[in-house]
Design a protein around this motif. Structure first.
Motif, PDB file in Angstrom:
ATOM      1  N   ALA A 186      -0.218   3.540  -8.849  1.00 36.33           N
ATOM      2  CA  ALA A 186      -0.829   2.209  -9.037  1.00 36.33           C
ATOM      3  C   ALA A 186       0.062   1.333  -9.913  1.00 36.33           C
ATOM      4  CB  ALA A 186      -2.217   2.359  -9.646  1.00 36.33           C
ATOM      5  N   THR A 230       0.856  -1.189   0.000  1.00 33.51           N
ATOM      6  CA  THR A 230       0.000   0.000   0.000  1.00 33.51           C
ATOM      7  C   THR A 230       0.888   1.233   0.000  1.00 33.51           C
ATOM      8  OG1 THR A 230      -1.595  -1.202   1.381  1.00 33.51           O
ATOM      9  CG2 THR A 230      -1.886   1.183   1.223  1.00 33.51           C
ATOM     10  N   GLU A 282      -3.205   3.916  -1.662  1.00 32.70           N
ATOM     11  CA  GLU A 282      -3.411   3.115  -2.882  1.00 32.70           C
ATOM     12  C   GLU A 282      -2.940   1.701  -2.555  1.00 32.70           C
ATOM     13  OE1 GLU A 282      -3.923   4.741  -6.331  1.00 32.70           O
ATOM     14  OE2 GLU A 282      -4.372   2.647  -6.852  1.00 32.70           O
TER      15      GLU A 282
END
Ligand code: ATP
Length: 314
Positions: A273, A231, A239
Motif C-alpha cells: 500500500a 493496483t 491492493e
C-alpha cells in the motif's frame, strides 16, 4: 555499490517548445530520454544508489546523454560505439492534450547493446535489476543482453523488476507478446498498463494474468492505470490505490517515475500500500512538467506533495 542496476537505450530528445505540429513549429528544445535512464534518474532523486548501462555513438549527442545521466547522480557505464550514431526521439505537442513521439533509432548505437557489454559482477552486486520490454523489441542483441542480465540476476539472487513498456512502433502485438511474456515470466515484479497485462495473458483479466505469472515465480503484478492510479496483485490479493489529482501537462515518463517510486519504497521495506502511494505520487508529479524525467521528485518534494493540506511538513 549500486542497489539498482538497469540497462537500455537513451536517446537525444528534441521536443516542440510551443503547441503545434512538427510540420510547422520552428523551434525545438533539446534534452535526453530513455525509459531505463528515466527510472535511474528518478531513483537517484529518491536517494537510491543506481547504475545505468548503455551504448551511445561517438558524437556530441552521446556525450550529452552520458553527461546528463551522470549529472543526476547515477553511475554511468557508457559504452561509446564508433560505428553507429546516438538515437534521436522527437516529441510533438500537436494540440494542448496530444503528445506524439517519433523515433530515429534504427541501427542506433543504443540498439547495439549486447550481452558482452555487461561487466562481471555488475548485476550480481545489486539488490534489484530493472529492465524493460523496449530493449528486447529494439534488437535481438538487446534482447540477448536482457536475457544474460536476468540469468546473472537469478543466479545471484538479485530481484528482477520488469516494465513491459510495449511500443507498437517497434513490433506488432502478435510479435511482441511472446518476447514480453518470456521476460515477464522470469521477473519477480512486473509493471504494465491494462493493455500490456492483457498482451502478456492473451486477454484474460488482470487477476487471472497475475495468477498465471505467479505460477512462473512472479510475486507482484503492478498495474499502472493512468490518472486512476494503480493496483498491485500479489499473493495476498489485489491492493488498489487512487491516483493524485494534478493538472497533467505531459504524461510521457509518468510510468518510469511510478516504477522508481515503487522500487525505492520496496527497498525501504515498505508495504505494498505504501509503495503504491509513493509510486502514484511520483507518477502524478512527473505529469506536471513537459520533460520525461526533469520533474522527478526528491523525498522532500514527495513529503510536501503527499502531506494533506495544512499538515506540517519536514
Ligand atoms: P509512460 O508513458 O511513461 O510509459 P505508462 O503508460 O507506463 O506511462 P501511466 O499509467 O500512464 O503509465 O502512468 C503511470 C502512473 O503515473 C499512473 O499509475 C499514475 O500513478 C500516474 N499518472 C499518470 N497519469 C496521471 C494523471 N493524469 N494524473 C495523475 N496521475 C497520473
Amino acid at each position: 555499490r549500486p542497489r539498482v542496476v538497469t540497462l537500455g537505450e537513451t536517446m537525444a530528445l528534441a521536443r516542440t517548445v510551443e503547441t503545434g505540429s512538427l510540420r510547422h513549429v520552428s523551434s525545438l528544445a533539446l534534452g535526453i530520454g530513455g525509459a531505463e535512464s528515466n527510472v535511474a534518474i528518478a531513483l537517484s532523486r529518491l536517494g537510491v544508489d543506481v547504475s545505468w548501462l548503455g551504448r551511445v555513438g561517438d558524437d556530441p549527442l552521446g556525450e550529452r546523454v552520458l553527461r546528463e545521466i551522470r549529472a543526476e547522480g547515477v553511475e554511468v557505464l557508457g559504452i561509446v560505439d564508433p560505428d553507429a550514431p546516438t538515437g534521436l526521439m522527437l516529441k510533438e505537442r500537436a494540440t494542448a492534450s496530444a503528445t506524439s513521439v517519433y523515433y530515429y533509432r534504427s541501427a542506433s548505437a543504443g540498439s547495439r547493446l549486447s550481452p558482452g557489454d555487461l561487466p562481471d559482477g555488475w548485476v550480481e552486486g545489486a539488490a534489484i535489476l530493472h529492465i524493460c520490454g523496449i530493449t528486447a523489441l529494439v534488437s535481438e542483441s538487446g534482447h540477448a543482453a536482457l536475457t544474460a542480465a536476468i540469468d546473472r540476476a537469478k543466479a545471484a539472487g538479485v530481484l528482477v523488476s520488469f516494465d513491459v513498456n510495449f511500443r507498437s512502433s517497434l513490433a506488432s502485438a502478435g510479435d511482441a507478446a511472446p518476447v514480453l511474456r518470456g521476460l515477464a515470466e522470469q521477473a519477480d515484479i512486473v509493471f504494465g498498463g491494462p493493455e500490456e497485462a492483457a498482451l502478456l495473458g492473451c486477454g484474460e483479466s488482470p487477476e487471472d494474468i497475475a495468477e498465471q505469472l505467479r505460477g512462473s515465480g512472479v510475486s507482484e503484478l503492478v498495474l499502472k492505470q493512468g490518472a486512476l492510479g494503480a493496483t498491485a496483485f500479489t499473493g495476498s490479493g489485489a491492493e488498489e490505490s487512487p491516483g493524485f489529482l494534478v493538472q497533467a501537462v505531459d504524461t510521457v515518463g509518468a510510468g518510469d517515475a511510478f516504477v522508481a517510486g515503487y522500487l525505492s519504497a520496496y527497498l525501504e521495506g515498505r508495504t505494498v500500500a505504501e509503495r503504491l502511494v509513493r509510486a502514484n505520487a511520483c507518477g502524478a508529479i512527473a505529469c506536471t512538467s513537459p520533460g520525461d524525467w526533469e520533474a522527478n521528485p526528491t523525498l522532500r518534494d514527495l513529503k510536501r506533495f503527499i502531506a494533506p493540506a495544512g499538515d506540517p511538513v519536514n
